[in-house]
Design an enzyme around this catalytic site. Structure first.
Site, PDB file in Angstrom:
ATOM      1  N   ARG A 231      71.985  99.133  49.366  1.00  0.00           N
ATOM      2  CA  ARG A 231      71.831  98.031  47.931  1.00  0.00           C
ATOM      3  C   ARG A 231      70.565  97.679  47.955  1.00  0.00           C
ATOM      4  NH1 ARG A 231      76.586  95.935  50.751  1.00  0.00           N
ATOM      5  NH2 ARG A 231      78.242  96.444  49.362  1.00  0.00           N
ATOM      6  N   LYS A 256      76.471  92.035  51.882  1.00  0.00           N
ATOM      7  CA  LYS A 256      77.243  91.560  51.274  1.00  0.00           C
ATOM      8  C   LYS A 256      78.446  91.369  52.315  1.00  0.00           C
ATOM      9  CE  LYS A 256      79.792  92.537  46.683  1.00  0.00           C
ATOM     10  NZ  LYS A 256      79.850  93.178  46.093  1.00  0.00           N
ATOM     11  N   HIS A 320      71.268 101.139  41.444  1.00  0.00           N
ATOM     12  CA  HIS A 320      72.195 101.619  42.623  1.00  0.00           C
ATOM     13  C   HIS A 320      72.511 102.771  42.021  1.00  0.00           C
ATOM     14  CE1 HIS A 320      74.865  98.574  44.551  1.00  0.00           C
ATOM     15  NE2 HIS A 320      76.293  99.759  44.395  1.00  0.00           N
ATOM     16  N   ARG A 323      72.451 104.621  44.891  1.00  0.00           N
ATOM     17  CA  ARG A 323      73.464 104.123  45.974  1.00  0.00           C
ATOM     18  C   ARG A 323      74.592 105.444  45.836  1.00  0.00           C
ATOM     19  NH1 ARG A 323      75.797 100.515  49.356  1.00  0.00           N
ATOM     20  NH2 ARG A 323      77.806  99.883  48.944  1.00  0.00           N
ATOM     21  N   HIS A 346      81.621  98.778  52.536  1.00  0.00           N
ATOM     22  CA  HIS A 346      82.790  98.590  51.732  1.00  0.00           C
ATOM     23  C   HIS A 346      84.102  97.476  52.402  1.00  0.00           C
ATOM     24  CE1 HIS A 346      81.297 101.446  48.087  1.00  0.00           C
ATOM     25  NE2 HIS A 346      80.621 100.596  48.190  1.00  0.00           N
ATOM     26  N   TYR A 355      84.961 107.127  43.880  1.00  0.00           N
ATOM     27  CA  TYR A 355      83.714 108.571  44.349  1.00  0.00           C
ATOM     28  C   TYR A 355      84.524 109.310  43.865  1.00  0.00           C
ATOM     29  CZ  TYR A 355      79.982 104.822  45.289  1.00  0.00           C
ATOM     30  OH  TYR A 355      79.412 103.426  45.026  1.00  0.00           O
TER      31      TYR A 355
END
Length: 374
Positions: A231, A256, A320, A323, A346, A355
């Site tokens: 990120r 995050k 983004h 990424r 994640h 994805y």
């Protein structure tokens, strides 16, 4: 002389500016250079969201070519937008001292809840606007009806984005929680979340973007975002000591969700990184501005925008997207999705599973029934 008409219309329940002109490839190509311009197959017009800034942007862009631009049909809409802007500015002006103090206490409370700085600032912003609205209307701030009225007038009716609506709802709920109200006392319906697939670049497009950059710092930053799947906030917070070239890993700290993780350090990227380090000699952060402070998100966005234009790529991409492309390309190369989840940081595999919907490999394996007709 080319003639273009700007007019307000309703499209997909949104107020937009339709750009009307006779078939003309030169006008089409010129409009496509603007990021926010979209084409509607339904109405057969290029269009852009209705706002004073967007009207000015489109008008100025078209006048670069000295074309005739008729915006007389927008006069009423422009007048209403100016009234709304003036009304909003009244809300955003002064706040009584006692409420300023209240917001400072609320901010400290949010940080104690271990929320990120960006989240805290967003919650403070929406709560500030809400309080100013209630004071101007002489309404009880701690009344749920006031919240519902504000939500309708300033969030729902102007058709704010889904993310903004959710930020508002979360921020106000936190403020009421801070004031000792139970969550069940505030009834705000969250909008249904749009399910959008990420924009993914091909490896050729990634290479084109990087090859279009001559500034070494800019090339190193974008190379890092793609090669490590970071990120932008993670990249600009990286310190020199977070690069472990012996183990070929990058240590991402307190990202995050307040989580640490390791991600890949590409051998090819290390070559670029060493050249960058010798040229710029960063002292603390890997990427620093002119005064040795952290590099800014806005600067990084500008770097990408210029590079994309130079590379001639028409996709609507953001930082983004690099990424997203990293994750998709790993999946296409057969990397286990659990490893990709760890590399991206994640919390849930469901987030990473998106994805699987955009991988070229999976889609190419599907036999199209149309091909059986010939």
């Amino acid at each position: 002389m080319k003639n273009i008409i700007l007019k307000p219309i309703k499209h997909r329940n949104k107020n937009v500016v339709a750009i009307q002109f006779g078939y003309d490839d030169e006008i089409k190509d010129h409009l496509k250079k603007l990021d926010k311009i979209l084409w509607s197959q339904t109405i057969k017009y290029f269009y852009i969201d209705l706002s004073l800034q967007n009207i000015r942007t489109v008008y100025d862009h078209l006048k670069l070519k000295n074309w005739t631009v008729d915006f007389s049909l927008l006069n009423e809409a422009i007048k209403n937008l100016k009234i709304e802007r003036k009304r909003t500015s009244l809300i955003i002006n002064q706040l009584p001292e006692n409420y300023e103090l209240e917001l400072k206490k609320f901010k400290r409370w949010l940080f104690q809840k271990r929320l990120s700085e960006n989240t805290v600032n967003t919650y403070i912003e929406v709560t500030t606007v809400f309080i100013k609205y209630a004071l101007r209307k002489e309404l009880d701030i701690y009344n749920t009806k006031t919240v519902e009225t504000f939500n309708y007038s300033y969030i729902f009716k102007p058709n704010k984005s889904i993310s903004y609506q959710n930020q508002f709802i979360s921020g106000i709920k936190k403020f009421f929680e801070y004031k000792g109200f139970a969550n069940g006392e505030i009834h705000l319906e969250r909008p249904k979340k749009e399910r959008k697939l990420p924009v993914v670049l091909s490896t050729y497009e990634i290479k084109s973007i990087l090859n279009s950059i001559t500034n070494l710092k800019h090339k190193t930053l974008l190379s890092l975002l793609y090669s490590a799947g970071l990120r932008i906030g993670e990249a600009i917070n990286l310190q020199i000591t977070d690069i472990d070239s012996k183990r070929m890993l990058i240590h991402i700290k307190q990202a995050k969700g307040k989580k640490d993780r390791y991600t890949l350090l590409s051998p090819a990227f290390v070559t670029i990184l060493r050249l960058y380090y010798k040229a710029y000699k960063p002292t603390k952060y890997l990427f620093e501005g002119q005064k040795k402070e952290k590099y800014s998100n806005a600067s990084a966005q500008r770097v990408l925008k210029i590079a994309v234009q130079k590379a001639g790529i028409k996709k609507n991409i953001t930082l983004h997207s690099l990424r997203h492309s990293f994750a998709t390309h790993l999946l296409e190369k057969g990397t286990d999705i659990r490893y990709i989840q760890e590399l991206l940081g994640h919390s849930s595999p469901k987030t990473t599973m998106i994805y699987t919907h955009v991988t070229e490999t999976s889609l190419k394996n599907i036999k199209n029934p149309f091909d059986d007709l010939f």
